[in-house]
Design a protein around this motif. Structure first.
Motif, PDB file in Angstrom:
ATOM      1  N   PRO A  93       0.830  -1.208   0.000  1.00 36.61           N
ATOM      2  CA  PRO A  93       0.000   0.000   0.000  1.00 36.61           C
ATOM      3  C   PRO A  93       0.862   1.254   0.000  1.00 36.61           C
ATOM      4  N   GLY A  94       0.190   2.400  -0.160  1.00 38.47           N
ATOM      5  CA  GLY A  94       0.890   3.680  -0.176  1.00 38.47           C
ATOM      6  C   GLY A  94      -0.024   4.813   0.227  1.00 38.47           C
ATOM      7  N   ARG A  97      -5.418   5.211  -0.610  1.00 32.80           N
ATOM      8  CA  ARG A  97      -6.106   3.987  -0.193  1.00 32.80           C
ATOM      9  C   ARG A  97      -6.643   3.223  -1.398  1.00 32.80           C
ATOM     10  N   ILE A 157       7.737  -4.402   3.005  1.00 28.17           N
ATOM     11  CA  ILE A 157       6.650  -3.472   3.291  1.00 28.17           C
ATOM     12  C   ILE A 157       5.633  -4.148   4.199  1.00 28.17           C
ATOM     13  N   ASP A 158       5.385  -3.541   5.360  1.00 31.00           N
ATOM     14  CA  ASP A 158       4.388  -4.063   6.292  1.00 31.00           C
ATOM     15  C   ASP A 158       3.066  -3.342   6.040  1.00 31.00           C
ATOM     16  N   PRO A 159       2.068  -4.055   5.484  1.00 29.68           N
ATOM     17  CA  PRO A 159       0.789  -3.412   5.160  1.00 29.68           C
ATOM     18  C   PRO A 159      -0.088  -3.148   6.377  1.00 29.68           C
ATOM     19  N   GLU A 161       1.085  -2.210   9.792  1.00 33.80           N
ATOM     20  CA  GLU A 161       1.560  -1.030  10.517  1.00 33.80           C
ATOM     21  C   GLU A 161       2.006   0.096   9.585  1.00 33.80           C
ATOM     22  N   LYS A 162       1.949  -0.158   8.262  1.00 36.15           N
ATOM     23  CA  LYS A 162       2.333   0.844   7.263  1.00 36.15           C
ATOM     24  C   LYS A 162       3.775   1.311   7.492  1.00 36.15           C
ATOM     25  N   PRO A 180       8.186   5.187   8.433  1.00 38.34           N
ATOM     26  CA  PRO A 180       6.793   5.240   7.979  1.00 38.34           C
ATOM     27  C   PRO A 180       6.652   5.076   6.472  1.00 38.34           C
ATOM     28  N   LEU A 181       5.614   4.369   6.078  1.00 35.94           N
ATOM     29  CA  LEU A 181       5.347   4.103   4.665  1.00 35.94           C
ATOM     30  C   LEU A 181       4.885   5.356   3.926  1.00 35.94           C
ATOM     31  N   ILE A 182       4.225   6.241   4.626  1.00 34.66           N
ATOM     32  CA  ILE A 182       3.754   7.489   4.026  1.00 34.66           C
ATOM     33  C   ILE A 182       4.791   8.569   4.310  1.00 34.66           C
TER      34      ILE A 182
END
Length: 288
Positions: A93-94, A97, A157-159, A161-162, A180-182
């Motif tokens: 994810p990114g 959504r 990539i941990d979907p 905990e993002k 953080p993913l974002i």
């Protein structure tokens, strides 16, 4: 760096007798493959890429090795080839959504001297199932380590905990980092140091070369040159806690220089392949 393992070629000459050999890389310039990840939008499509020496690109292939697409992305203008040393690729994810993103980890640093490493994020497109694409937008995030430069070949990539996960390669005990993913493109952040992991064995052979988190976030794979380690997540615990437990060691056929592993979309199996021209592609089913 080329690492040849004794007996690897002897094993490979019998590979066609092994039921888990499902294909073979089909382009001569796919000679330094270092990452594999399942597409999030196209069934049976997997992304692979070379490491140092290649440009800012990756390939879409079928498990058989048939090449379906080549994607060139906008890399780092400070690098002659756009990238320095891409060592792993992940899909997850990114910022939007419901959309799927490809993450390319330009994280290799053989001599631990880089001022920063970079992860490029690209929104995945359905049309990447076939064709050739140039100038694909890639949102870069630059990272520094809190404890000095490291060589790394594992991006996950941990979907749940993002989070972006990076695992170092060479030390006697490797280190796990997150961020953080974002993120804001072109920012430079300091990675968060989470834990250290010790894997028994001879240093070179136990170096950590790849990893993946399943699409649902419930399973984790980390591989060395000689072993594949597997964990199941307990609830929504942080992955860095999951992988501190004793792993299950899964089947793995010794490869020439295996630096790529990726789950199938359903999490029931995984693929591996190796550096080397026309390397075989292996499929393994995860034991029940």
């Amino acid at each position: 760096m080329i690492i040849l393992f004794l007996g690897a070629y002897a094993r490979h000459k019998y590979e066609n007798k092994e039921t888990h050999v499902v294909g073979r890389l089909q382009l001569k310039d796919m000679d330094e493959i270092s990452g594999i990840a399942a597409s999030g939008v196209n069934p049976d499509l997997y992304y692979i890429h070379n490491d140092s020496g290649d440009t800012s690109r990756f390939f879409g292939i079928l498990p058989s090795g048939e090449v379906k697409s080549t994607i060139y992305f906008k890399g780092d203008p400070n690098e002659i080839l756009g990238v320095h040393d891409c060592e792993d690729i992940a899909v997850g994810p990114g910022p939007v959504r419901g959309k799927s993103y490809v993450y390319m980890g330009d994280i290799g640093d053989n001599y631990s001297i880089r001022k920063y490493i970079t992860v490029f994020r690209m929104e995945e497109k359905k049309e990447w199932a076939s064709g050739r694409y140039s100038g694909v937008d890639a949102a870069p995030i630059h990272f520094k380590y809190p404890d000095g430069p490291k060589d790394a070949e594992t991006l996950m990539i941990d979907p749940i905990e993002k989070l972006i996960y990076i695992v170092s390669k060479r030390q006697d005990s490797v280190t796990v980092y997150t961020s953080p993913l974002i993120y804001k493109p072109n920012d430079t952040l300091v990675l968060n140091k989470c834990c250290r992991l010790y894997f028994p064995g001879i240093k070179l052979f136990k170096w950590i070369t790849a990893g993946d988190i399943s699409k649902d976030g419930r399973e984790v794979l980390i591989k060395s040159y000689t072993k594949v380690y597997y964990w199941r997540r307990d609830g929504n615990e942080p992955i860095w806690k999951t992988i501190q437990r004793k792993p299950q060691i899964l089947p793995y056929e010794q490869e020439k220089q295996g630096e790529a592993i990726g789950f199938t979309p359903d999490g029931k199996g995984y693929y591996t392949t190796s550096e080397g021209v026309y390397s075989p592609i292996y499929y393994y089913r995860i034991p029940e």
